[in-house]
Write a protein that holds these residues in place. Structure first.
Motif, PDB file in Angstrom:
ATOM      1  N   PHE A  50      -0.754 -15.451  -4.464  1.00 26.66           N
ATOM      2  CA  PHE A  50      -0.183 -14.455  -3.551  1.00 26.66           C
ATOM      3  C   PHE A  50      -0.076 -13.082  -4.208  1.00 26.66           C
ATOM      4  O   PHE A  50      -0.144 -12.052  -3.539  1.00 26.66           O
ATOM      5  CB  PHE A  50       1.209 -14.891  -3.087  1.00 26.66           C
ATOM      6  CG  PHE A  50       1.262 -16.242  -2.439  1.00 26.66           C
ATOM      7  CD1 PHE A  50       0.155 -16.771  -1.778  1.00 26.66           C
ATOM      8  CD2 PHE A  50       2.418 -17.002  -2.485  1.00 26.66           C
ATOM      9  CE1 PHE A  50       0.203 -18.025  -1.183  1.00 26.66           C
ATOM     10  CE2 PHE A  50       2.478 -18.248  -1.892  1.00 26.66           C
ATOM     11  CZ  PHE A  50       1.379 -18.765  -1.242  1.00 26.66           C
ATOM     12  N   ALA A  51       0.099 -13.054  -5.521  1.00 27.41           N
ATOM     13  CA  ALA A  51       0.306 -11.790  -6.231  1.00 27.41           C
ATOM     14  C   ALA A  51      -0.998 -11.096  -6.606  1.00 27.41           C
ATOM     15  O   ALA A  51      -1.007  -9.877  -6.829  1.00 27.41           O
ATOM     16  CB  ALA A  51       1.143 -12.032  -7.487  1.00 27.41           C
ATOM     17  N   LEU A  52      -2.096 -11.835  -6.704  1.00 28.23           N
ATOM     18  CA  LEU A  52      -3.333 -11.256  -7.249  1.00 28.23           C
ATOM     19  C   LEU A  52      -3.894 -10.079  -6.443  1.00 28.23           C
ATOM     20  O   LEU A  52      -4.435  -9.134  -7.037  1.00 28.23           O
ATOM     21  CB  LEU A  52      -4.385 -12.346  -7.407  1.00 28.23           C
ATOM     22  CG  LEU A  52      -4.166 -13.293  -8.591  1.00 28.23           C
ATOM     23  CD1 LEU A  52      -5.253 -14.370  -8.634  1.00 28.23           C
ATOM     24  CD2 LEU A  52      -4.129 -12.542  -9.910  1.00 28.23           C
ATOM     25  N   PRO A  53      -3.812 -10.067  -5.099  1.00 26.70           N
ATOM     26  CA  PRO A  53      -4.289  -8.863  -4.402  1.00 26.70           C
ATOM     27  C   PRO A  53      -3.537  -7.604  -4.828  1.00 26.70           C
ATOM     28  O   PRO A  53      -4.143  -6.521  -4.936  1.00 26.70           O
ATOM     29  CB  PRO A  53      -4.045  -9.190  -2.927  1.00 26.70           C
ATOM     30  CG  PRO A  53      -4.123 -10.680  -2.864  1.00 26.70           C
ATOM     31  CD  PRO A  53      -3.477 -11.147  -4.147  1.00 26.70           C
ATOM     32  N   ALA A  54      -2.249  -7.718  -5.100  1.00 32.86           N
ATOM     33  CA  ALA A  54      -1.478  -6.563  -5.570  1.00 32.86           C
ATOM     34  C   ALA A  54      -1.929  -6.135  -6.961  1.00 32.86           C
ATOM     35  O   ALA A  54      -1.946  -4.943  -7.282  1.00 32.86           O
ATOM     36  CB  ALA A  54       0.011  -6.892  -5.577  1.00 32.86           C
ATOM     37  N   VAL A  55      -2.308  -7.114  -7.806  1.00 32.53           N
ATOM     38  CA  VAL A  55      -2.812  -6.778  -9.140  1.00 32.53           C
ATOM     39  C   VAL A  55      -4.084  -5.926  -9.018  1.00 32.53           C
ATOM     40  O   VAL A  55      -4.232  -4.896  -9.685  1.00 32.53           O
ATOM     41  CB  VAL A  55      -3.100  -8.048  -9.955  1.00 32.53           C
ATOM     42  CG1 VAL A  55      -3.729  -7.704 -11.295  1.00 32.53           C
ATOM     43  CG2 VAL A  55      -1.813  -8.850 -10.170  1.00 32.53           C
ATOM     44  N   SER A  56      -4.995  -6.339  -8.148  1.00 30.60           N
ATOM     45  CA  SER A  56      -6.235  -5.578  -7.953  1.00 30.60           C
ATOM     46  C   SER A  56      -5.939  -4.176  -7.441  1.00 30.60           C
ATOM     47  O   SER A  56      -6.578  -3.203  -7.861  1.00 30.60           O
ATOM     48  CB  SER A  56      -7.151  -6.313  -6.967  1.00 30.60           C
ATOM     49  OG  SER A  56      -7.553  -7.563  -7.493  1.00 30.60           O
ATOM     50  N   PRO A 169       0.861 -12.598   0.471  1.00 33.30           N
ATOM     51  CA  PRO A 169      -0.035 -11.596  -0.102  1.00 33.30           C
ATOM     52  C   PRO A 169       0.164 -10.210   0.508  1.00 33.30           C
ATOM     53  O   PRO A 169       0.058  -9.193  -0.189  1.00 33.30           O
ATOM     54  CB  PRO A 169      -1.428 -12.154   0.207  1.00 33.30           C
ATOM     55  CG  PRO A 169      -1.220 -13.629   0.336  1.00 33.30           C
ATOM     56  CD  PRO A 169       0.114 -13.767   0.985  1.00 33.30           C
ATOM     57  N   SER A 170       0.480 -10.160   1.806  1.00 30.65           N
ATOM     58  CA  SER A 170       0.735  -8.868   2.441  1.00 30.65           C
ATOM     59  C   SER A 170       2.026  -8.245   1.914  1.00 30.65           C
ATOM     60  O   SER A 170       2.108  -7.019   1.740  1.00 30.65           O
ATOM     61  CB  SER A 170       0.812  -9.032   3.963  1.00 30.65           C
ATOM     62  OG  SER A 170      -0.423  -9.488   4.480  1.00 30.65           O
ATOM     63  N   ARG A 171       3.028  -9.074   1.669  1.00 27.88           N
ATOM     64  CA  ARG A 171       4.261  -8.555   1.077  1.00 27.88           C
ATOM     65  C   ARG A 171       3.974  -7.933  -0.288  1.00 27.88           C
ATOM     66  O   ARG A 171       4.459  -6.850  -0.618  1.00 27.88           O
ATOM     67  CB  ARG A 171       5.289  -9.683   0.925  1.00 27.88           C
ATOM     68  CG  ARG A 171       6.667  -9.183   0.465  1.00 27.88           C
ATOM     69  CD  ARG A 171       7.507 -10.287  -0.175  1.00 27.88           C
ATOM     70  NE  ARG A 171       7.602 -11.498   0.618  1.00 27.88           N
ATOM     71  CZ  ARG A 171       8.438 -11.663   1.641  1.00 27.88           C
ATOM     72  NH1 ARG A 171       9.235 -10.674   2.013  1.00 27.88           N
ATOM     73  NH2 ARG A 171       8.454 -12.821   2.300  1.00 27.88           N
ATOM     74  N   ALA A 172       3.157  -8.635  -1.092  1.00 25.02           N
ATOM     75  CA  ALA A 172       2.822  -8.112  -2.406  1.00 25.02           C
ATOM     76  C   ALA A 172       2.083  -6.784  -2.303  1.00 25.02           C
ATOM     77  O   ALA A 172       2.329  -5.846  -3.076  1.00 25.02           O
ATOM     78  CB  ALA A 172       1.981  -9.128  -3.176  1.00 25.02           C
ATOM     79  N   LEU A 173       1.175  -6.676  -1.328  1.00 32.95           N
ATOM     80  CA  LEU A 173       0.454  -5.420  -1.139  1.00 32.95           C
ATOM     81  C   LEU A 173       1.381  -4.307  -0.651  1.00 32.95           C
ATOM     82  O   LEU A 173       1.206  -3.143  -1.011  1.00 32.95           O
ATOM     83  CB  LEU A 173      -0.689  -5.624  -0.144  1.00 32.95           C
ATOM     84  CG  LEU A 173      -1.890  -6.403  -0.669  1.00 32.95           C
ATOM     85  CD1 LEU A 173      -2.851  -6.738   0.464  1.00 32.95           C
ATOM     86  CD2 LEU A 173      -2.604  -5.622  -1.773  1.00 32.95           C
ATOM     87  N   ALA A 176       3.113  -3.100  -3.677  1.00 34.28           N
ATOM     88  CA  ALA A 176       2.188  -2.272  -4.455  1.00 34.28           C
ATOM     89  C   ALA A 176       2.061  -0.885  -3.852  1.00 34.28           C
ATOM     90  O   ALA A 176       1.908   0.114  -4.577  1.00 34.28           O
ATOM     91  CB  ALA A 176       0.826  -2.951  -4.550  1.00 34.28           C
ATOM     92  N   GLY A 177       2.139  -0.795  -2.532  1.00 37.57           N
ATOM     93  CA  GLY A 177       2.081   0.493  -1.865  1.00 37.57           C
ATOM     94  C   GLY A 177       3.229   1.412  -2.246  1.00 37.57           C
ATOM     95  O   GLY A 177       3.093   2.645  -2.199  1.00 37.57           O
TER      96      GLY A 177
END
Length: 391
Positions: A50-56, A169-173, A176-177
């Motif tokens: 779930f966290a990896l999209p935010a890492v990218s 994943p959307s929460r993580a993004l 990140a925003g």
């Protein structure tokens, strides 16, 4: 995707406001001089996915930066066994609300002494509502902090309200925003390391099928027993694939050997006697790098809402997931071309009638572990599995 954060268009960190460009929620101004990022997300394999999209997103927003996961030994082993956007892992000490276990004050102090030596510029909290994780994150000593918070949590420099029912994943993004990082990927992407791909045949010997034989991998486990589809149902699907001439490998950790064996036994009971492909229990036999190699090798994966299903998706393997409806909202795959889900709409505990939709940081959980998935029929699941294998 164009990098939104370099050159004269970058605004100063003071007075953050929404910026133009794609994002999940507001895309705020970037911070200045960010080279070392710490990201807090403990838990299991799925939590890391779930966290990896935010890492990218963070790596794209801050070119040349390093992202260190503050995670668990299980996550550390997976990062070591795969290729991802993460640079390294610091294993969390046992601490209330961050990593379950007997807290050792000396170990906690050693951990924070090490983080202070790393001089993190930005710390990102993706661990949850922040009641325990936000104070923990603040102890890192990073120059900037972003994350989510329930009403009773200590706020960070930039904070979003935490609501349980949000796609993780959307929460993580969205978090990140807050640091000015626009999405690059919507879902996790991983690759197995070559050395584990090379050693997989030795690890499984004769269990891997010839190249032209369809391979289905089944994971019947889940950390919450209520999310487990019955072994009998998994067995029915396994036998159907085997009777079609496919090979079925049932996976799990060392504690799931018995559950995997129950699936194999159920498959034998469903045999028509016409199949050429066996159903084999390989639970407890693979290290995480080998598991990633196997999931990448599979033609399809059938699983509950569990870490191996999320891992298979990140590796690009088609999946069929067995989901309680609430978990599909928080952690289900976005697409349906390569990923299918079957939903249980049960809203009350079969044992006591408690409302199981009331979950999260304020909701007490009833003590029962009865499966919420028993109403999902195996015929529809088998049809989806066969469809993906045919692709």
């Amino acid at each position: 995707m164009e990098d939104p954060g370099n050159g004269p268009a970058e605004r100063p960190a003071a007075g953050p406001g929404p910026a133009a460009g794609p994002g999940v929620g507001p895309l705020l101004d970037k911070f200045r001089d960010i080279t070392r990022i710490a990201l807090l997300r403990g838990g299991g394999l799925g939590d890391l996915m779930f966290a990896l999209p935010a890492v990218s997103a963070l790596k794209a927003a801050y070119p040349g930066s390093t992202v260190t996961l503050l995670g668990t030994p299980l996550q550390d082993a997976l990062v070591s066994g795969t290729l991802s956007a993460l640079d390294d892992v610091m294993v969390l000490p046992f601490a209330e609300g961050v990593r379950p276990g007997q807290e050792e004050p000396a170990a906690v102090e050693r951990f924070f002494n090490t983080t202070h030596e790393r001089h993190f510029d930005l710390a990102v909290q993706l661990h949850g509502g922040g009641r325990y994780s936000n104070p923990f994150l603040l102890r890192l000593g990073a120059r900037h902090t972003v994350g989510s918070a329930t009403p009773d949590a200590v706020p960070l420099e930039r904070t979003l309200p935490y609501t349980y029912y949000q796609h993780e994943p959307s929460r993580a993004l969205e978090v990140a925003g807050l640091a000015g990082a626009a999405p690059v990927l919507l879902e996790a992407r991983l690759n197995p390391r070559a050395r584990f791909v090379a050693q997989l045949p030795a690890a499984l010997c004769t269990e891997l099928p010839p190249g032209d034989t369809p391979l289905l991998v089944i994971h019947p486990g889940a950390s919450d027993p209520r999310r487990r589809w019955p072994a009998e149902a998994f067995g029915a699907v396994a036998r159907a694939v085997a009777d079609d001439g496919g090979r079925v490998l049932v996976i799990g950790d060392a504690g799931e050997k018995g559950l995997a064996e129950a699936v194999v036994s159920a498959a034998v009971g469903h045999s028509t006697g016409n199949g050429a492909g066996p159903v084999i229990n390989v639970a407890g036999r693979l290290e995480l790098g080998e598991l990633a190699a196997l999931l990448a090798r599979a033609d399809a994966v059938l699983a509950n809402d569990s870490g191996p299903r999320h891992l298979a998706q990140a590796l690009g393997t088609p999946t069929v997931g067995i989901y309680w409806a609430g978990n599909a909202l928080t952690s289900g795959p976005l697409g349906r071309g390569r990923h299918r889900i079957h939903l249980s709409w049960v809203t009350r505990c079969p044992a006591c009638g408690a409302d199981v939709t009331q979950v999260g940081w304020t909701a007490p959980r009833c003590p029962h572990n009865d499966s919420l998935m028993e109403g999902i029929g195996s015929d529809g699941v088998a049809a989806d599995v066969r469809s993906l294998l045919a692709q």
